[in-house]
Design a protein around this motif. Structure first.
Motif, PDB file in Angstrom:
ATOM      1  N   LYS A   1     121.639 -49.022  15.043  1.00 46.22           N
ATOM      2  CA  LYS A   1     122.299 -47.818  14.539  1.00 46.22           C
ATOM      3  C   LYS A   1     123.693 -48.180  14.065  1.00 46.22           C
ATOM      4  N   PRO A   2     124.235 -47.634  13.064  1.00 47.79           N
ATOM      5  CA  PRO A   2     123.771 -46.574  12.179  1.00 47.79           C
ATOM      6  C   PRO A   2     123.026 -47.104  10.959  1.00 47.79           C
ATOM      7  N   TYR A   3     122.849 -48.408  10.881  1.00 49.26           N
ATOM      8  CA  TYR A   3     122.221 -49.007   9.706  1.00 49.26           C
ATOM      9  C   TYR A   3     120.750 -48.646   9.553  1.00 49.26           C
ATOM     10  N   ASN A   4     120.123 -48.188  10.613  1.00 51.15           N
ATOM     11  CA  ASN A   4     118.706 -47.856  10.531  1.00 51.15           C
ATOM     12  C   ASN A   4     118.453 -46.548   9.776  1.00 51.15           C
ATOM     13  N   ILE A   5     119.491 -45.731   9.545  1.00 54.94           N
ATOM     14  CA  ILE A   5     119.282 -44.474   8.811  1.00 54.94           C
ATOM     15  C   ILE A   5     119.504 -44.622   7.312  1.00 54.94           C
ATOM     16  N   PHE A   6     120.081 -45.722   6.866  1.00 51.29           N
ATOM     17  CA  PHE A   6     120.383 -45.893   5.446  1.00 51.29           C
ATOM     18  C   PHE A   6     119.163 -45.785   4.531  1.00 51.29           C
ATOM     19  N   PRO A   7     118.016 -46.375   4.880  1.00 51.41           N
ATOM     20  CA  PRO A   7     116.861 -46.210   3.985  1.00 51.41           C
ATOM     21  C   PRO A   7     116.443 -44.751   3.831  1.00 51.41           C
ATOM     22  N   TYR A   8     116.566 -43.982   4.895  1.00 50.78           N
ATOM     23  CA  TYR A   8     116.188 -42.571   4.823  1.00 50.78           C
ATOM     24  C   TYR A   8     117.178 -41.777   3.970  1.00 50.78           C
ATOM     25  N   VAL A   9     118.450 -42.100   4.081  1.00 46.20           N
ATOM     26  CA  VAL A   9     119.461 -41.456   3.240  1.00 46.20           C
ATOM     27  C   VAL A   9     119.189 -41.784   1.772  1.00 46.20           C
ATOM     28  N   LEU A  10     118.845 -43.013   1.490  1.00 44.58           N
ATOM     29  CA  LEU A  10     118.530 -43.410   0.117  1.00 44.58           C
ATOM     30  C   LEU A  10     117.320 -42.650  -0.410  1.00 44.58           C
ATOM     31  N   ILE A  11     116.302 -42.489   0.397  1.00 53.36           N
ATOM     32  CA  ILE A  11     115.104 -41.757  -0.026  1.00 53.36           C
ATOM     33  C   ILE A  11     115.451 -40.302  -0.323  1.00 53.36           C
ATOM     34  N   VAL A  12     116.277 -39.684   0.538  1.00 52.01           N
ATOM     35  CA  VAL A  12     116.680 -38.287   0.314  1.00 52.01           C
ATOM     36  C   VAL A  12     117.449 -38.159  -1.001  1.00 52.01           C
ATOM     37  N   TRP A  13     118.406 -39.058  -1.241  1.00 51.11           N
ATOM     38  CA  TRP A  13     119.172 -39.024  -2.482  1.00 51.11           C
ATOM     39  C   TRP A  13     118.263 -39.240  -3.695  1.00 51.11           C
ATOM     40  N   LEU A  14     117.298 -40.119  -3.565  1.00 53.10           N
ATOM     41  CA  LEU A  14     116.371 -40.380  -4.658  1.00 53.10           C
ATOM     42  C   LEU A  14     115.531 -39.147  -4.960  1.00 53.10           C
ATOM     43  N   VAL A  15     115.035 -38.486  -3.936  1.00 59.96           N
ATOM     44  CA  VAL A  15     114.240 -37.270  -4.132  1.00 59.96           C
ATOM     45  C   VAL A  15     115.095 -36.169  -4.752  1.00 59.96           C
ATOM     46  N   ILE A  16     116.328 -36.001  -4.286  1.00 62.70           N
ATOM     47  CA  ILE A  16     117.226 -35.002  -4.875  1.00 62.70           C
ATOM     48  C   ILE A  16     117.470 -35.318  -6.344  1.00 62.70           C
ATOM     49  N   GLY A  17     117.711 -36.577  -6.656  1.00 64.09           N
ATOM     50  CA  GLY A  17     117.946 -36.971  -8.045  1.00 64.09           C
ATOM     51  C   GLY A  17     116.748 -36.709  -8.934  1.00 64.09           C
ATOM     52  N   ILE A  18     115.564 -37.005  -8.446  1.00 70.71           N
ATOM     53  CA  ILE A  18     114.347 -36.754  -9.223  1.00 70.71           C
ATOM     54  C   ILE A  18     114.167 -35.254  -9.427  1.00 70.71           C
ATOM     55  N   PHE A  19     114.421 -34.464  -8.376  1.00 65.46           N
ATOM     56  CA  PHE A  19     114.307 -33.011  -8.479  1.00 65.46           C
ATOM     57  C   PHE A  19     115.277 -32.461  -9.524  1.00 65.46           C
ATOM     58  N   VAL A  20     116.518 -32.898  -9.499  1.00 63.58           N
ATOM     59  CA  VAL A  20     117.517 -32.429 -10.470  1.00 63.58           C
ATOM     60  C   VAL A  20     117.117 -32.843 -11.879  1.00 63.58           C
ATOM     61  N   TYR A  21     116.648 -34.061 -12.042  1.00 60.37           N
ATOM     62  CA  TYR A  21     116.222 -34.539 -13.356  1.00 60.37           C
ATOM     63  C   TYR A  21     115.080 -33.690 -13.904  1.00 60.37           C
ATOM     64  N   VAL A  22     114.072 -33.445 -13.089  1.00 55.74           N
ATOM     65  CA  VAL A  22     112.919 -32.660 -13.538  1.00 55.74           C
ATOM     66  C   VAL A  22     113.344 -31.227 -13.841  1.00 55.74           C
ATOM     67  N   ALA A  23     114.197 -30.647 -12.994  1.00 54.59           N
ATOM     68  CA  ALA A  23     114.652 -29.274 -13.219  1.00 54.59           C
ATOM     69  C   ALA A  23     115.454 -29.161 -14.517  1.00 54.59           C
ATOM     70  N   ARG A  24     116.327 -30.113 -14.779  1.00 60.54           N
ATOM     71  CA  ARG A  24     117.119 -30.068 -16.015  1.00 60.54           C
ATOM     72  C   ARG A  24     116.240 -30.319 -17.241  1.00 60.54           C
ATOM     73  N   LYS A  25     115.302 -31.238 -17.135  1.00 60.54           N
ATOM     74  CA  LYS A  25     114.410 -31.515 -18.249  1.00 60.54           C
ATOM     75  C   LYS A  25     113.532 -30.306 -18.529  1.00 60.54           C
ATOM     76  N   HIS A  26     113.045 -29.653 -17.481  1.00 61.59           N
ATOM     77  CA  HIS A  26     112.224 -28.452 -17.643  1.00 61.59           C
ATOM     78  C   HIS A  26     113.050 -27.317 -18.258  1.00 61.59           C
ATOM     79  N   GLY A  27     114.304 -27.203 -17.859  1.00 64.31           N
ATOM     80  CA  GLY A  27     115.189 -26.180 -18.412  1.00 64.31           C
ATOM     81  C   GLY A  27     115.488 -26.413 -19.888  1.00 64.31           C
ATOM     82  N   GLN A  28     115.617 -27.654 -20.302  1.00 65.05           N
ATOM     83  CA  GLN A  28     115.860 -27.974 -21.709  1.00 65.05           C
ATOM     84  C   GLN A  28     114.629 -27.729 -22.558  1.00 65.05           C
TER      85      GLN A  28
END
Length: 86
Positions: A56-83
């Protein structure tokens, strides 16, 4: 470290896809073999950063990265769908 490894993997995959679509400057060794070798080489650092599970705390970094990646993909899809509706 994890985001850099992910970016390296995605850039290699992106290079293969991009140059497969744009054949005018395509070279097998430069645009397929080199990225594939890069992907194979990066497997060891990714594996060694995830196993054995870091303390710890290094064991949570992969999960934080996955969350940020999912948020980024969600924002990208939402903006692309809006355009697309404009």
């Amino acid at each position: 470290m994890y985001p850099l490894l992910l970016v390296y993997v995605l850039v290699n995959i992106g290079a293969i896809v991009y140059f497969a679509k744009h054949r005018e400057h395509f070279g097998f060794w430069k645009h397929v073999a080199a990225p594939v070798i890069g992907l194979l080489v990066i497997v060891f650092p990714i594996y060694s950063n995830l196993w054995p599970v870091p303390a710890k705390p290094y064991n949570i970094f992969p999960y934080v990265l996955i969350v940020w990646l999912v948020i980024g993909i969600f924002v990208y899809v939402a903006r692309k769908h809006g355009q697309a509706e404009d």
